[in-house]
Scaffold this motif. Structure first.
Motif, mmCIF file in Angstrom:
data_model
loop_
_atom_site.group_PDB
_atom_site.id
_atom_site.type_symbol
_atom_site.label_atom_id
_atom_site.label_comp_id
_atom_site.label_asym_id
_atom_site.label_seq_id
_atom_site.Cartn_x
_atom_site.Cartn_y
_atom_site.Cartn_z
ATOM 1 N N PRO A 106 -8.627 66.647 68.702
ATOM 2 C CA PRO A 106 -9.294 65.469 68.121
ATOM 3 C C PRO A 106 -9.842 64.559 69.218
ATOM 4 C CG PRO A 106 -7.131 65.833 67.148
ATOM 5 C CD PRO A 106 -7.210 66.717 68.345
ATOM 6 N N ILE A 107 -10.910 63.833 68.868
ATOM 7 C CA ILE A 107 -11.495 62.881 69.810
ATOM 8 C C ILE A 107 -11.620 61.523 69.151
ATOM 9 C CG2 ILE A 107 -12.808 64.669 71.041
ATOM 10 C CD1 ILE A 107 -15.327 63.620 69.554
ATOM 11 N N PRO A 108 -11.655 60.462 69.945
ATOM 12 C CA PRO A 108 -11.881 59.126 69.388
ATOM 13 C C PRO A 108 -13.340 58.961 68.982
ATOM 14 C CG PRO A 108 -11.791 59.015 71.774
ATOM 15 C CD PRO A 108 -11.457 60.438 71.408
ATOM 16 N N ALA A 109 -13.630 57.917 68.227
ATOM 17 C CA ALA A 109 -15.020 57.591 67.885
ATOM 18 C C ALA A 109 -15.724 57.073 69.133
ATOM 19 C CB ALA A 109 -15.056 56.544 66.787
ATOM 20 N N LEU A 110 -17.013 57.359 69.204
ATOM 21 C CA LEU A 110 -17.846 56.905 70.315
ATOM 22 C C LEU A 110 -18.834 55.873 69.784
ATOM 23 C CD1 LEU A 110 -18.680 60.378 71.956
ATOM 24 C CD2 LEU A 110 -16.853 58.791 72.591
ATOM 25 N N PRO A 227 -23.377 59.666 70.552
ATOM 26 C CA PRO A 227 -22.378 58.760 69.961
ATOM 27 C C PRO A 227 -22.391 58.794 68.445
ATOM 28 C CG PRO A 227 -24.263 57.536 70.773
ATOM 29 C CD PRO A 227 -24.441 58.940 71.252
ATOM 30 N N HIS A 228 -21.285 58.333 67.864
ATOM 31 C CA HIS A 228 -21.137 58.325 66.402
ATOM 32 C C HIS A 228 -21.724 57.065 65.791
ATOM 33 C CE1 HIS A 228 -17.518 60.664 67.945
ATOM 34 N NE2 HIS A 228 -18.362 61.556 67.485
ATOM 35 N N LEU A 229 -21.925 56.041 66.617
ATOM 36 C CA LEU A 229 -22.490 54.772 66.141
ATOM 37 C C LEU A 229 -23.370 54.197 67.237
ATOM 38 C CD1 LEU A 229 -20.797 51.818 64.319
ATOM 39 C CD2 LEU A 229 -21.773 51.412 66.587
ATOM 40 N N HIS A 230 -24.493 53.604 66.817
ATOM 41 C CA HIS A 230 -25.345 52.903 67.765
ATOM 42 C C HIS A 230 -25.773 51.572 67.167
ATOM 43 C CE1 HIS A 230 -29.053 51.675 69.894
ATOM 44 N NE2 HIS A 230 -28.336 52.065 70.933
ATOM 45 N N ALA A 231 -25.493 50.500 67.897
ATOM 46 C CA ALA A 231 -25.879 49.146 67.467
ATOM 47 C C ALA A 231 -26.902 48.589 68.437
ATOM 48 C CB ALA A 231 -24.666 48.237 67.404
#
Length: 832
Positions: A106-110, A227-231
């Motif tokens: 498993p990996i953390p969220a990026l 990445p899983h999220l980009h802001a």
């Protein structure tokens, strides 16, 4: 959460600091919000925190700007996650099929947060310093909780050149005590403003197209992480409050249910901060998720959760600005606090759903690989005779991380022509390019190729059509069948010097590569001719516009002539065709007047107040970076002092020319044209010249009829009613006169990205090179009134004036630099 945020406010406005890490105020020597920080000092602070926290921060330099400023990201994680950071990165790519192998676990969220893509929206580069400080603050339970299951990637400034253009100006003119009056000097930013990068491109419209150095280098790194999220953090007008998700309609239909759900989740987390602090905000308005080249949409179409945050302020706001509409003063400290809050709310949102976010991200790409969305399961692009366009298109695919190959065999199939949208039975060849939809990035692929994206709402923020078949002038087909492409093997073309020196070398005029080569040859003083008519030689036919490079006229180069020519053509992957005679079997011989010498023109472009920075930037970048040809830039107010005998071509990018082209300047300009000059007017510059004395261009006469007045139209529908008169960006089929030099290399059709309701009549005495007929519409949203006005209108025209010419380009073929198919057209205007 409220206690945590009150703690942040104390941090922000007091000298308190953690024992190990200096606060932004301690490092900078002033509290955040007191002034704007130069880019090198922002970087200096990020590096300082990285040096003091080597077990929790990794700096990744990823390039530099055109002006040489550094680009970098800071990766912040727990010591445990930082120690295995490379494993996390590669496992993420393995999970989604972009890297071979199986993930180790498993990996953390990026979560990737980007700040300051628009240079004069400079508050976010102030806020990011506080964000990084708090992520490294062991006494902050919120941030330490976030980092347990989330790796945070911070890009402190996407546009350093624009940031410093704004900051240097503001710090130079700002009063010692900030003057909040909107009329004060510090609230009137001079042309071109700090919003844009060095070449005055809007980097937030360049995510997909990657024309600019900053975008190319950043997105190369992005694709290495996925990445899983980009802001993306922005500012808007100072009269506005704050925007955060949910986004406005239209949403692109291929945005998944999970991405839509998380869009709402982000709003929920942001509202908690803003409601508790009684801060004003709005949602579901203005900022949609449709056009694919933004910092929220491009990551979304790559499977991430993408969002935009917009703080009221912008370059006009300065450190403090009085707002009559609100009856208050908006300060830089307020703006920092708001961006800090949404940075934290975003990270809290993904941390609260870290495992689910990673699962959905993997599912997104698994679906793309095994059951791709959309009608077409394969895309095939014809390559024969289109090598130049294909080279450019493959570069775009490589930048996106989209996989492709070759057909590997000759075959016939039914496919949809992605320009005409007609179904055709097509014979494909083994060397044709094949792109399978069964790959991790197939959703992005499908969206980029869309000719007619489904639009759920006509009120949009940007252009509504962008199909790659149109933009690149490709012979592209969508197939419903799954094709497995053969491996692509690059086979660079090399020109060799013939054993027998030829009479001349021929170059077909087909793509932008030929234009780049011509620019290089001219600067090497190699004499080039061009045939104004089609011809036949050695059993092969050549279109008008073919370059003819004769030995005659290049004698000064001696034996170096052939080698220089071969090396230059190979550099641009252009094929030289030797001809042993100047005699043609059809057409005009190479010594006739129809095969005319091409002269290297001295080109001037107008810049400065009144000229659109974006439009000028497109021209500037075209010459300096794309064809590397000398360009002289002149401020509009200096035109009266230009030595016209030293100018061959003058370019007027779109702008407001009332104050620039005074009666005296316009008179001098016409005299210069009559004496052999070439004036290229673009977009609104065309409108300015229409109906002026000596210019044949006229606006259409409105029909003399009374329109029915709707007495009870609703005020609430005013925005939607206005859309009926607009075309925010749609694709039209332009009918060309292929015998005119302006259209050489195109045939009889060109697809234009139309963004204005041109109202121009055909030239009565001149050359109507490109025009829209009755049925020219192809794709994208066009209001009903606008669609009528766009019938039977001039797009491209040339007027002879004395010994010179006026070239009218109502449509901008260089728009954002991504409309590859327009570049040769503009080159024709300059060099032919």
């Amino acid at each position: 959460m409220k206690k945590s945020f009150l703690g942040f406010l104390l941090l922000l406005f007091s000298p308190w600091a953690a024992a190990q890490n200096p606060s932004p105020a301690e490092h900078l020597g002033y509290p955040l919000g007191n002034k704007f920080t130069y880019h090198h000092r922002v970087v200096e602070y990020v590096r300082t925190l990285a040096e003091k926290n080597p077990d929790r921060v990794k700096l990744i330099p990823y390039g530099s700007t055109y002006e040489g400023r550094p680009l970098l990201v800071a990766v912040v994680a727990t010591p445990e996650n930082l120690a295995r950071l490379e494993t996390i990165r590669t496992d993420n790519l393995k999970n989604i099929g972009l890297l071979a192998g199986t993930a180790s676990g498993p990996i953390p969220a990026l979560a990737w947060l980007s700040y300051n893509v628009h240079g004069n929206e400079a508050v976010s580069s102030e806020a990011v310093m506080q964000v990084m400080y708090e992520l490294l603050n062991p006494g902050n339970p919120t941030t330490q909780g976030i980092l347990k299951n989330t790796v945070v990637i911070l890009d402190p400034c996407l546009n350093p050149d624009g940031h410093d253009r704004y900051t240097e100006w503001y710090n130079r003119v700002a009063a010692v005590l900030p003057n909040a009056s909107p009329f004060a000097w510090e609230h009137t930013e001079p042309w071109p403003g700090g919003r844009y990068n060095h070449y005055l491109f809007d980097l937030n419209r360049d995510w997909a197209w990657q024309l600019q150095k900053e975008s190319q280098e950043r997105l190369k790194l992005y694709n290495q992480w996925m990445p899983h999220l980009h802001a993306d953090f922005h500012e808007m007008g100072s009269a506005s409050s704050y925007y955060f998700p949910p986004a406005a309609r239209p949403f692109h239909k291929d945005i998944t249910a999970w991405q839509r759900e998380f869009n709402n989740t982000l709003g929920e987390y942001s509202r908690r901060y803003f409601d508790k602090n009684s801060w004003l905000y709005f949602t579901r308005n203005n900022y949609d998720l449709f056009y694919p080249s933004y910092g929220d949409t491009w990551p979304t179409y790559n499977g991430a959760i993408g969002m935009t945050y917009e703080q009221g302020g912008g370059g006009r706001a300065g450190v403090a600005i009085a707002r009559e509409n609100e009856g208050d003063t908006l300060t830089l400290k307020d703006r920092i606090a708001h961006h800090f809050a949404t940075s934290m709310s975003t990270l809290e949102a993904i941390s609260s759903r870290s495992e689910k976010t990673v699962q959905e991200f993997v599912k997104y790409h698994e679906t793309a690989r095994t059951n791709p969305i959309g009608t077409y399961k394969s895309y095939v692009i014809r390559t024969k005779g289109e090598e130049g366009r294909l080279n450019a298109f493959r570069e775009l695919l490589d930048n996106q991380g989209i996989q492709y190959g070759l057909a590997g065999r000759d075959f016939s199939a039914k496919g949809t022509n992605l320009a005409s949208l007609a179904d055709e039975n097509v014979k494909f060849e083994s060397t044709d390019l094949v792109i399978s939809a069964y790959q991790p990035k197939s959703t992005l692929l499908k969206i980029l190729f869309e000719a007619k994206p489904d639009l759920e709402d006509s009120v949009t923020y940007d252009i509504t059509s962008w199909g790659m078949a149109y933009a690149y002038g490709l012979k592209a087909y969508g197939l419903k069948d799954k094709l497995t492409p053969a491996a692509y093997k690059a086979s660079p073309m090399t020109n060799t010097v013939p054993a027998t020196p030829p009479y001349a070398y021929l170059v077909r005029w087909k793509s932008f590569d030929e234009l780049r080569m011509l620019s290089d040859l001219m600067q090497q003083k190699i004499r080039v001719r061009t045939s104004q008519v089609p011809f036949e030689i050695d059993g092969s036919t050549y279109e008008a516009g073919t370059l003819v490079i004769t030995r005659k006229g290049n004698e000064a180069l001696g034996a170096r002539f052939d080698q220089l020519l071969a090396e230059t053509a190979t550099k641009y992957q252009v094929r030289l065709i030797p001809a042993q005679t100047g005699f043609v079997t059809q057409g005009s011989d190479f010594g006739s007047g129809d095969v005319a010498p091409m002269r290297a023109p001295k080109v001037v472009a107008v810049a400065g107040e009144g000229v659109s920075p974006l439009a000028f930037g497109e021209v500037w970048h075209f010459f300096e970076q794309q064809i590397k040809y000398p360009l002289t830039v002149v401020q509009g107010d200096a035109l009266s002092r230009v030595p016209w005998r030293e100018v061959d071509v003058l370019i007027l990018p779109t702008g407001t020319y009332g104050r620039i082209l005074t009666e005296k300047v316009l008179s001098d300009l016409k005299d210069w044209v009559r004496n052999g000059g070439r004036l290229i007017a673009m977009e609104s510059a065309v409108n300015y010249l229409a109906d002026k004395p000596d210019f044949d261009l006229k606006r259409k006469k409105s029909e003399d009829k009374k329109e029915k007045t709707e007495l009870f139209k609703q005020y609430a529908n005013r925005e939607r009613e206005a859309a009926s008169d607009e075309t925010p960006g749609s694709i039209y089929r332009v009918k060309l006169d292929p015998t005119h030099p302006l259209a050489f290399g195109y045939g009889d059709t060109y697809y234009a990205l139309v963004r204005d309701t041109y109202n121009l009549d055909y030239l009565a005495s001149g050359w109507n090179v490109g025009y829209l007929g009755n049925e020219a519409y192809s794709a994208g949203f066009v209001g009903k009134n606008a669609r009528e006005r766009l019938k039977n209108t001039l797009i491209l025209g040339v007027q002879d004036m004395g010994r010179g010419q006026v070239v009218y380009m109502a449509d901008d073929p260089l728009f954002r630099g991504f409309w590859y198919n327009g570049k040769l057209l503009f080159g024709n205007a300059v060099f032919r």
